[in-house]
Design a protein around this motif. Structure first.
Motif, short mmCIF file in Angstrom:
data_model
loop_
_atom_site.label_atom_id
_atom_site.label_comp_id
_atom_site.label_asym_id
_atom_site.label_seq_id
_atom_site.Cartn_x
_atom_site.Cartn_y
_atom_site.Cartn_z
N LEU A 173 -4.34 -2.33 6.85
CA LEU A 173 -3.10 -3.09 6.79
C LEU A 173 -3.38 -4.60 6.70
O LEU A 173 -2.47 -5.38 6.47
CB LEU A 173 -2.24 -2.79 8.02
CG LEU A 173 -1.78 -1.34 8.13
CD1 LEU A 173 -1.05 -1.11 9.45
CD2 LEU A 173 -0.85 -0.98 6.97
N ASP A 179 2.61 -4.73 0.93
CA ASP A 179 3.14 -3.37 0.95
C ASP A 179 2.94 -2.68 -0.40
O ASP A 179 2.72 -1.47 -0.46
CB ASP A 179 4.63 -3.39 1.30
CG ASP A 179 4.88 -3.74 2.76
OD1 ASP A 179 6.06 -3.98 3.13
OD2 ASP A 179 3.90 -3.79 3.55
N GLY A 180 3.02 -3.44 -1.46
CA GLY A 180 2.90 -2.85 -2.80
C GLY A 180 1.53 -2.24 -3.05
O GLY A 180 1.40 -1.25 -3.76
N LEU A 181 0.52 -2.83 -2.45
CA LEU A 181 -0.84 -2.30 -2.62
C LEU A 181 -0.95 -0.93 -1.95
O LEU A 181 -1.54 0.00 -2.51
CB LEU A 181 -1.83 -3.28 -1.99
CG LEU A 181 -3.14 -3.52 -2.74
CD1 LEU A 181 -2.89 -3.98 -4.16
CD2 LEU A 181 -3.98 -4.55 -2.00
N ILE A 182 -0.39 -0.84 -0.76
CA ILE A 182 -0.37 0.45 -0.05
C ILE A 182 0.44 1.46 -0.86
O ILE A 182 0.03 2.62 -1.05
CB ILE A 182 0.25 0.31 1.35
CG1 ILE A 182 -0.54 -0.69 2.19
CG2 ILE A 182 0.35 1.66 2.02
CD1 ILE A 182 -1.77 -0.14 2.84
N ALA A 183 1.58 1.01 -1.35
CA ALA A 183 2.46 1.91 -2.11
C ALA A 183 1.76 2.44 -3.36
O ALA A 183 1.88 3.61 -3.70
CB ALA A 183 3.75 1.19 -2.50
N ASP A 184 1.02 1.58 -4.05
CA ASP A 184 0.32 2.02 -5.26
C ASP A 184 -0.68 3.13 -4.92
O ASP A 184 -0.82 4.10 -5.68
CB ASP A 184 -0.38 0.84 -5.92
CG ASP A 184 0.59 -0.14 -6.54
OD1 ASP A 184 0.21 -1.31 -6.74
OD2 ASP A 184 1.75 0.26 -6.80
N LEU A 218 -0.47 5.21 -2.36
CA LEU A 218 0.29 6.41 -2.00
C LEU A 218 0.82 7.11 -3.25
O LEU A 218 0.77 8.34 -3.36
CB LEU A 218 1.45 6.03 -1.08
CG LEU A 218 1.07 5.49 0.30
CD1 LEU A 218 2.32 4.98 1.01
CD2 LEU A 218 0.40 6.56 1.12
N LEU A 219 1.34 6.32 -4.18
CA LEU A 219 1.89 6.92 -5.39
C LEU A 219 0.79 7.58 -6.23
O LEU A 219 1.04 8.62 -6.85
CB LEU A 219 2.62 5.84 -6.20
CG LEU A 219 3.95 5.38 -5.59
CD1 LEU A 219 4.46 4.12 -6.27
CD2 LEU A 219 5.00 6.48 -5.69
N ARG A 258 0.15 10.86 -4.56
CA ARG A 258 1.28 11.76 -4.74
C ARG A 258 1.32 12.30 -6.16
O ARG A 258 1.62 13.47 -6.40
CB ARG A 258 2.59 11.04 -4.42
CG ARG A 258 3.79 11.96 -4.28
CD ARG A 258 5.05 11.19 -4.02
NE ARG A 258 5.57 10.57 -5.23
CZ ARG A 258 6.75 9.96 -5.32
NH1 ARG A 258 7.51 9.88 -4.24
NH2 ARG A 258 7.15 9.44 -6.44
N VAL A 284 2.28 13.36 -0.38
CA VAL A 284 1.41 12.53 0.47
C VAL A 284 2.18 12.25 1.75
O VAL A 284 3.41 12.15 1.75
CB VAL A 284 1.03 11.22 -0.25
CG1 VAL A 284 2.26 10.36 -0.54
CG2 VAL A 284 0.00 10.42 0.54
N SER A 321 2.16 10.15 5.74
CA SER A 321 1.62 9.02 6.48
C SER A 321 2.19 9.04 7.88
O SER A 321 3.31 9.50 8.10
CB SER A 321 1.99 7.72 5.77
OG SER A 321 1.58 6.60 6.52
N VAL A 350 -3.70 2.38 8.73
CA VAL A 350 -2.68 3.41 8.72
C VAL A 350 -3.32 4.70 8.20
O VAL A 350 -4.13 4.67 7.27
CB VAL A 350 -1.46 3.01 7.85
CG1 VAL A 350 -1.86 2.71 6.41
CG2 VAL A 350 -0.39 4.09 7.88
#
Lengths: 152, 106
Positions: free
Chosen positions: B14, B24-29, B31-32, B35, B41, B43, B64
């Motif tokens: 984090l 947050d976008g880096l984490i989201a990328d 995760l996506l 997925r 996926v 968390s 995380v």
């Protein structure tokens, strides 16, 4: 004297998570006590809770019962299925949820989040629609790994 | 009938090593990407605080836990080995802690 929510005070103080789960499983073999934020099998928890600690006003259908070990109090956790309205909202939403709320997201676009996350998402301006409560198959509790191999 | 799967757990940072929060976008990328590859996926909410030593330097991490249940095939492992290398670059990390264990889905 009973705590708010209908629990006998003496029942909660001093009980560890494993002790509480043991009590629940005496009544229902598949009962689980989970950590806050975990995805749960709501129907199983509801059955276990109703049988172990009667209190119809406190328990409602599709609620999960969670023991907070630090405070030794019970909280209720609702899990809700949502769908982000567009790819950008989904990217922002998943990035926001990670590390703040437990969730599971499927390639279909559905994401399972705790109810308390809805307000937080809305406050961040992340757009989503509510799909409703999860199905039984979607409510899978997190497993605790006994051992694992490192991916080198 | 049970199905053989394998759970891959990844600890994503984090914060960068200089203390800057990871967008947050880096984490989201990440995760996506997971997925898209495996269909789902998950968390957890808690932040994992880690301390580790590497080459006489102490790193403190806020992490995380992200996990994916994937078919127990060599292709899954290969994907995660490559994903780990991409994540190390993406998150500017010396290492990304990733573990795996078999699970049985009933």
């Amino acid at each position: 004297m009973r705590r708010a929510g209908g629990y006998p005070r003496g029942l909660l103080i001093g009980l560890t998570k494993s002790a509480l789960q043991s009590r629940a499983q005496q009544k229902h073999p598949y009962a689980h006590i989970i950590d806050p934020g975990a995805v749960v099998d709501q129907e199983i928890i509801r059955l276990a809770a109703q049988e172990v600690l009667p209190g119809p006003k406190y328990y409602t259908p599709r609620t999960a019962w969670v023991l907070d070990d630090r405070a030794k109090r019970c909280t209720i956790l609702h899990m809700i299925l949502i769908r982000f309205t567009d790819p950008e909202s989904e990217r922002r939403g998943l990035g926001y949820l990670a590390g703040r709320f437990s969730f599971k997201s499927w390639a279909s676009g559905e994401t399972l989040v705790p109810q308390v996350a809805l307000g937080a998402l809305a406050t961040e301006g992340i757009r989503f629609t509510v799909q409703g409560p999860p199905t039984y198959e979607q409510s899978v509790p997190s497993l605790r790994n006994p051992s694992a191999a490192t991916v080198q | 009938m049970s199905r053989a799967f394998r759970r891959f757990e990844i600890l994503l940072p984090l914060r960068f090593n200089d203390g800057r929060p990871v967008p947050d976008g880096l984490i989201a990328d990440a995760l996506l990407e997971l997925r898209r590859q495996f269909g789902a996926v998950s968390s957890e909410s808690q932040t994992i605080r880690g301390v580790w030593e590497h080459q006489d330097q102490v790193y403190r991490d806020d992490l995380v836990r992200v996990f994916v249940d994937a078919p127990d095939h060599p292709e899954s492992r290969k994907f995660f080995e490559e994903f780990k290398e991409r994540a190390k670059v993406r998150f500017e990390q010396v290492d990304i802690w990733m573990t795996t264990y078999p699970i049985e889905v009933l």
